[in-house]
Design a protein around this motif. Structure first.
Motif, short mmCIF file in Angstrom:
data_model
loop_
_atom_site.label_atom_id
_atom_site.label_comp_id
_atom_site.label_asym_id
_atom_site.label_seq_id
_atom_site.Cartn_x
_atom_site.Cartn_y
_atom_site.Cartn_z
N ILE A 198 0.86 -1.18 0.00
CA ILE A 198 0.00 0.00 0.00
C ILE A 198 0.90 1.23 0.00
O ILE A 198 1.89 1.30 0.74
CB ILE A 198 -0.93 0.01 1.22
CG1 ILE A 198 -1.80 -1.26 1.23
CG2 ILE A 198 -1.82 1.24 1.23
CD1 ILE A 198 -2.73 -1.36 2.42
N GLY A 199 0.53 2.21 -0.80
CA GLY A 199 1.32 3.43 -0.93
C GLY A 199 2.05 3.46 -2.25
O GLY A 199 2.94 2.65 -2.48
N GLN A 200 1.68 4.39 -3.11
CA GLN A 200 2.27 4.43 -4.43
C GLN A 200 3.76 4.74 -4.39
O GLN A 200 4.53 4.27 -5.23
CB GLN A 200 1.55 5.48 -5.28
CG GLN A 200 0.08 5.17 -5.53
CD GLN A 200 -0.60 6.26 -6.33
OE1 GLN A 200 0.04 7.22 -6.74
NE2 GLN A 200 -1.89 6.12 -6.53
N VAL A 201 4.20 5.52 -3.42
CA VAL A 201 5.61 5.90 -3.33
C VAL A 201 6.35 5.01 -2.34
O VAL A 201 7.42 4.47 -2.64
CB VAL A 201 5.74 7.39 -2.93
CG1 VAL A 201 7.22 7.76 -2.77
CG2 VAL A 201 5.07 8.28 -3.96
N THR A 202 5.80 4.84 -1.13
CA THR A 202 6.50 4.06 -0.11
C THR A 202 6.44 2.56 -0.36
O THR A 202 7.33 1.83 0.06
CB THR A 202 5.91 4.36 1.27
OG1 THR A 202 4.51 4.02 1.28
CG2 THR A 202 6.08 5.83 1.63
N GLN A 203 5.38 2.06 -1.05
CA GLN A 203 5.23 0.62 -1.29
C GLN A 203 5.39 -0.16 0.01
O GLN A 203 6.18 -1.11 0.10
CB GLN A 203 6.24 0.15 -2.34
CG GLN A 203 6.04 0.73 -3.74
CD GLN A 203 4.82 0.15 -4.42
OE1 GLN A 203 4.65 -1.06 -4.50
NE2 GLN A 203 3.96 1.01 -4.93
N THR A 204 4.64 0.25 1.02
CA THR A 204 4.76 -0.36 2.34
C THR A 204 4.09 -1.73 2.34
O THR A 204 2.96 -1.90 1.88
CB THR A 204 4.09 0.54 3.39
OG1 THR A 204 4.67 1.84 3.32
CG2 THR A 204 4.30 -0.03 4.79
N ASN A 205 4.79 -2.72 2.90
CA ASN A 205 4.23 -4.06 3.02
C ASN A 205 3.26 -4.11 4.19
O ASN A 205 3.61 -3.74 5.32
CB ASN A 205 5.35 -5.09 3.24
CG ASN A 205 6.18 -5.30 2.01
OD1 ASN A 205 5.67 -5.27 0.89
ND2 ASN A 205 7.48 -5.51 2.19
#
Length: 524
Positions: A198-205
């Protein structure tokens, strides 16, 4: 090396737009695109290696320094490619062009998790997650090798939920460490884990954990649906997720439970709830959340039932004092003096003889001062924060009484209220009570006990209207569920806790063997 930034490079969404491009067959074109996308960042390591007896095959090894385990990269990838694969003859039919990627996966790379990647979006996500990526010249497919090795805080003692008896371990900021802690508690194959980004920039798992056969399938689907609806650039802490998926926004009460203790989360999972783990934070979310969950502590189940029940009763008394203490004092001293014994009334009147402010202004001044001191104690360095809070409270309180600004009884009331606000196991529920204390004081100053009763009725009605992922927030009190009262205010002995909450563990109400899952039918 000097980097020139043109207007195209500074376009706001260009990096996100080009990230989904497929890989090219030219190795140099792929490496150039990678370097342009990451801005030639020095922590992105790119090593080109020729393999084969004559070095006819060019490959590149890419990883992020600090995220990937450099020892694993050197010993199990670089050494294998540069020494073992160098003895291969790339012109042989067995390892001809269509099969070289499969040969590397099956016979060369000795790391556990390996997958093929064919687009730049997956490539960047892999190297930013600690993986090592292998690109081959002449192929539009690369190999992502799992080599995470970043430094983390490790498993330390819980700081926000301390206990006298019980496990001392707490979650860390690493997602895989947190899931492993839960696996250690629940060694069942029915403990399922689904991970998404989730998160387009952070790509957090973000990981969703639940016990299949105990958790309600509708709740699990609703959790996934709400997570999939999140459209944002960044997720940096579990509070981001909590606000984006909660049922009710305009409420002072938390409708999602959070904890940093693995034993607490494991107990919630065994009741049929769903846990949401976010990479980068030690606090794990649990849904559905009930009001009683915020008043139960982990060690309630580690002591005997009689001791735990007594502590819970004291906890419920503390919540009423923390919520209504200043309001009752303001209402009684302002409107209902006849309720006090004569001797006590004379004593209070003598104390307030030189005080220039009404009781409501006194209470507001003391409450605001205490909240400022508590916030200052949290933000100051750990070594001097508690000392400043204690000294500030004593000095200011004593000086205010001697100066005739505040009565001594008001200092006692506010101090007792402040102490009772620390009996909550959950800090989020303590914040809710702190917020509601001020409007109740205003109602008490305006209408006396009638105003307090109106405020309590409004709070109870609001609590009864709340839901957490479809489950009534005040259950098992509203609706009243007699079978669930065994673990609400009182706690019965362990042998009597034979059933799960009726509205949560619908699929498996009794704490027995998990029902067997249906087996797939064989095709004949």
């Amino acid at each position: 090396m000097e980097i020139n930034f043109d207007e195209a490079a500074l376009a706001p969404d260009q990096g996100l737009a080009t990230a989904a491009q497929p890989l090219q067959t030219s190795l140099q074109a792929n490496l150039q695109h990678i370097q342009e996308t990451v801005g030639n960042s020095t922590d992105i390591i790119i090593r080109e290696v020729p393999i084969g007896k004559t070095g006819e095959q060019k490959i590149a090894v890419i990883y992020t320094d600090g995220l990937a385990d450099s020892k694993v990269v050197i010993d199990f990838i670089m050494e294998t490619l540069m020494l073992d694969v160098k003895q291969m003859d790339m012109s042989q039919t067995a390892i001809s062009a269509p099969n070289i990627v499969q040969i590397l996966k099956d016979y060369v790379l000795t790391v556990g998790e390996i997958r093929e990647v064919s687009d730049f979006e997956s490539l960047f996500n892999s190297i930013m997650s600690g993986d090592t990526f292998i690109l081959l010249d002449g192929y539009a497919t690369g190999i992502a090798v799992a080599t995470p090795g970043w430094k983390d805080r490790g498993v330390n003692e819980a700081t926000s939920e301390s206990v006298v008896r019980g496990p001392r371990e707490a979650f860390s900021e690493t997602l895989r460490t947190n899931t492993a802690l839960l696996r250690r508690k629940i060694k069942s194959p029915h403990l399922w884990l689904v991970t998404k980004q989730i998160g387009q920039v952070t790509q957090t798992n973000v990981a969703v954990m639940f016990i299949k056969g105990i958790a309600d399938d509708k709740v699990v689907k609703e959790v996934h649906a709400r997570l999939d609806r999140i459209d944002t650039d960044s997720i940096l802490e579990s509070g981001y997720i909590e606000e984006l998926i909660q049922d009710e926004t305009y409420t002072p009460f938390p409708t999602i439970y959070s904890s940093e203790r693995p034993d607490v989360i494991a107990a919630e999972l065994l009741e049929g709830k769903v846990a949401i783990l976010i990479d980068g934070t030690p606090f794990v979310l649990v849904v559905p959340a009930l009001f009683v969950s915020f008043l139960h502590a982990a060690e309630d189940y580690y002591f005997r039932a009689d001791i735990s029940s007594l502590v819970r009763i004291l906890r419920y008394i503390g919540i009423f004092i923390a919520l209504l203490g200043p309001s009752l004092y303001v209402a009684i001293t302002t409107f209902h003096q006849e309720m006090l014994p004569t001797q006590l009334l004379i004593s209070l009147a003598a104390q307030r003889e030189g005080v220039p402010f009404p009781a409501f202004i006194e209470a507001v001044m003391m409450e605001v001062t205490f909240e400022i001191l508590r916030e200052a104690g949290l933000r100051m360095p750990r070594m001097i924060g508690p000392a400043v809070s204690i000294v500030g409270t004593l000095v200011i309180g004593q000086a205010a009484v001697e100066a005739g600004i505040i009565s001594a009884a008001m200092v006692i009331v506010v101090s007792t209220t402040a102490i009772c606000s620390f009996v909550f196991p959950s800090y989020s529920m303590s914040n809710s009570i702190r917020m509601l204390r001020f409007p109740l004081m205003m109602l008490a100053a305006s209408f006396g006990l009638f105003g307090i009763i109106i405020g309590i009725i409004a709070i109870v009605l609001h609590l009864s209207s709340l839901r957490s992922f479809g489950v009534p927030y005040m259950s098992p009190f509203a609706p009243l569920i007699p079978t669930d009262q065994k673990d609400a205010i009182f706690r019965l002995p362990q042998w009597a806790l034979f059933s799960r909450p009726r509205l949560i563990g619908k699929k498996s109400l009794t704490r027995k063997k998990i029902p067997e899952q249906p087996q797939p039918k064989s095709r004949e």
